[in-house]
Design a protein around this motif. Structure first.
Motif, mmCIF file in Angstrom:
data_model
loop_
_atom_site.group_PDB
_atom_site.id
_atom_site.type_symbol
_atom_site.label_atom_id
_atom_site.label_comp_id
_atom_site.label_asym_id
_atom_site.label_seq_id
_atom_site.Cartn_x
_atom_site.Cartn_y
_atom_site.Cartn_z
ATOM 1 N N THR A 188 -32.834 6.321 -116.236
ATOM 2 C CA THR A 188 -31.649 6.190 -115.388
ATOM 3 C C THR A 188 -31.673 4.859 -114.640
ATOM 4 O OG1 THR A 188 -30.377 7.218 -113.595
ATOM 5 C CG2 THR A 188 -32.762 7.410 -113.440
ATOM 6 N N HIS A 189 -30.474 4.389 -114.270
ATOM 7 C CA HIS A 189 -30.381 3.213 -113.401
ATOM 8 C C HIS A 189 -30.052 3.665 -111.975
ATOM 9 C CE1 HIS A 189 -26.173 4.077 -114.399
ATOM 10 N NE2 HIS A 189 -25.923 3.594 -113.203
ATOM 11 N N ASP A 190 -29.882 4.990 -111.792
ATOM 12 C CA ASP A 190 -29.416 5.556 -110.523
ATOM 13 C C ASP A 190 -30.624 5.974 -109.674
ATOM 14 O OD1 ASP A 190 -28.576 7.551 -108.594
ATOM 15 O OD2 ASP A 190 -26.653 7.615 -109.632
ATOM 16 N N GLN A 191 -30.833 5.244 -108.572
ATOM 17 C CA GLN A 191 -32.013 5.486 -107.735
ATOM 18 C C GLN A 191 -32.023 6.903 -107.175
ATOM 19 O OE1 GLN A 191 -29.780 3.052 -107.606
ATOM 20 N NE2 GLN A 191 -30.596 1.167 -106.724
ATOM 21 N N GLU A 192 -30.858 7.362 -106.711
ATOM 22 C CA GLU A 192 -30.791 8.701 -106.113
ATOM 23 C C GLU A 192 -31.152 9.771 -107.140
ATOM 24 O OE1 GLU A 192 -27.355 11.646 -105.190
ATOM 25 O OE2 GLU A 192 -27.232 10.068 -103.672
ATOM 26 N N GLU A 193 -30.690 9.563 -108.369
ATOM 27 C CA GLU A 193 -30.970 10.507 -109.454
ATOM 28 C C GLU A 193 -32.478 10.622 -109.687
ATOM 29 O OE1 GLU A 193 -29.605 10.195 -113.938
ATOM 30 O OE2 GLU A 193 -27.887 10.383 -112.598
ATOM 31 N N ALA A 194 -33.136 9.482 -109.768
ATOM 32 C CA ALA A 194 -34.585 9.479 -109.997
ATOM 33 C C ALA A 194 -35.318 10.113 -108.822
ATOM 34 C CB ALA A 194 -35.070 8.044 -110.216
#
Length: 384
Positions: free
Chosen positions: A194-200
């Motif tokens: 993922t490129h999404d920090q919150e997701e990670a």
């Protein structure tokens, strides 16, 4: 057959070049068995290429891929005990939900599929949608069908390539929790790109932050956020304030550093830079760790706090918090996030203020780095 011991993913010296372009520099990475592991980074950082090398969709230029105890570096994708869920889901439009999920079993010649498919649809909470076609489902439901179709094959590792990228924000957040629940229930190793920090941060037990084909830092979401080792990681995972300072000496477990005529305290064990007197260091602090008071109330700031003085340049009300930007001789555009519990009407643009924080919440980084690293996504599209 695979040896059922181990079950982790081990990449040893794995790298990928395309002509003169290096997509992934040789790296070593171990994904613990049964973990939810995220490869996080901007476009072009090499995360998708790394995932594709695990899947067998990309031939490594060097190094080896082990799944459990087996070297699978040269095995084709269909011989590897992995399944991949892509952003596009790639469901069969002419098959209903039940048959999409049953596809892998039927292809292996398994006749009695009803019980297994039923259990899998219950796991992803789609039992009542079994006879619908993909186009009759929401994006989140389609995504869960894709996960069920992959999991029914009992892969050792489930690979997820930006699986939530096509969903809107609210649904994406809902699906983050849903995917984490599914992973916890089945106990299979998930590797999530993922490129999404919150997701990670929301989903993963461990995160590898990638930058320009290298793993910049590996750790738990909390560890990466609280103790970034580079400015890239500090900026990519949230917002950080950086103050250019010089080591003045040591006081117990803290370093005393000079910045703009004042002195700040920095825990020596949170400093990833040279700590000799005269050494340059970037002093970092997260915006939510700091507080601010009008300059007239400077006497109310407890002893022992780090403090800087400045002027509020901007204030943005965001409901749960107000985000202030403070201009100071020590640091321009110092961000402070204050929860909206008791809002002080004096804290408005133009007001003179004192920003203060607990020295324990301060970290130090090598001043040779740019304080801007990681603030902008790379403009290069990933080669994969």
């Amino acid at each position: 057959m695979m040896n059922e011991k181990g079950g982790d993913v081990r990449l040893t010296g794995i790298g990928k070049t395309y002509g003169s372009f290096t997509a992934v520099h040789p790296l070593d990475l171990t994904v613990p068995e049964g973990s939810f592991f995220a490869l996080l980074g901007a476009s072009g950082c090499g995360k998708t290429t790394t995932l594709r090398m695990i899947a067998g969709l990309e031939e490594p230029s060097c190094g080896t891929v082990h799944l459990g105890d087996q070297d699978v570096t040269h095995l084709p994708p269909y011989k590897r005990p992995v399944n991949t869920v892509f952003q596009s889901y790639a469901l069969f439009p002419h098959l209903d939900v039940f048959e999409n999920v049953a596809f892998g079993l039927r292809r292996r010649g398994i006749k009695s599929v009803k019980k297994q498919v039923g259990e899998m649809l219950d796991l992803v909470q789609l039992g009542e949608q079994a006879r619908k076609k993909p186009h009759q489902l929401s994006g989140g439901q389609q995504q869960r069908v894709a996960v069920a179709r992959a999991l029914i094959n009992h892969p050792r590792v489930l690979l997820l390539d930006e699986p939530l990228g096509a969903l809107d924000l609210k649904l994406r957040r809902q699906m983050q929790l849903e995917l984490k629940r599914i992973q916890t229930e089945v106990g299979i190793t998930f590797v999530h790109v993922t490129h999404d920090q919150e997701e990670a941060m929301t989903m993963a037990d461990q995160v590898a932050v990638m930058n320009a084909g290298r793993v910049e830092q590996l750790g738990t979401p909390t560890g990466l956020y609280e103790n970034p080792r580079t400015t890239f990681v500090a900026n990519f995972l949230g917002t950080s304030n950086f103050i250019e300072a010089e080591v003045d000496g040591r006081s117990g477990a803290d370093l005393a550093v000079k910045a703009g005529g004042g002195t700040l305290a920095l825990p020596a064990d949170r400093c990833g830079a040279a700590t000799a007197a005269g050494g340059k260091v970037l002093v970092g602090v997260r915006p939510e760790k700091a507080a601010l008071v009008p300059a007239a109330d400077a006497g109310t700031v407890p002893e022992g706090r780090n403090r800087i003085t400045g002027t509020i340049a901007d204030a943005s009300f965001l409901g749960v918090s107000t985000q202030y930007v403070v201009d100071s001789p020590v640091c321009r555009d110092f961000a402070v996030y204050v929860q909206n519990i008791d809002r002080d009407p004096r804290l408005v643009p133009g007001a003179e203020v004192v920003v203060h924080w607990n020295p324990a919440h301060t970290f130090g980084l090598d001043a040779a780095q740019s304080a801007q690293d990681g603030t902008e996504a790379a403009g290069v599209e990933e080669a994969a």
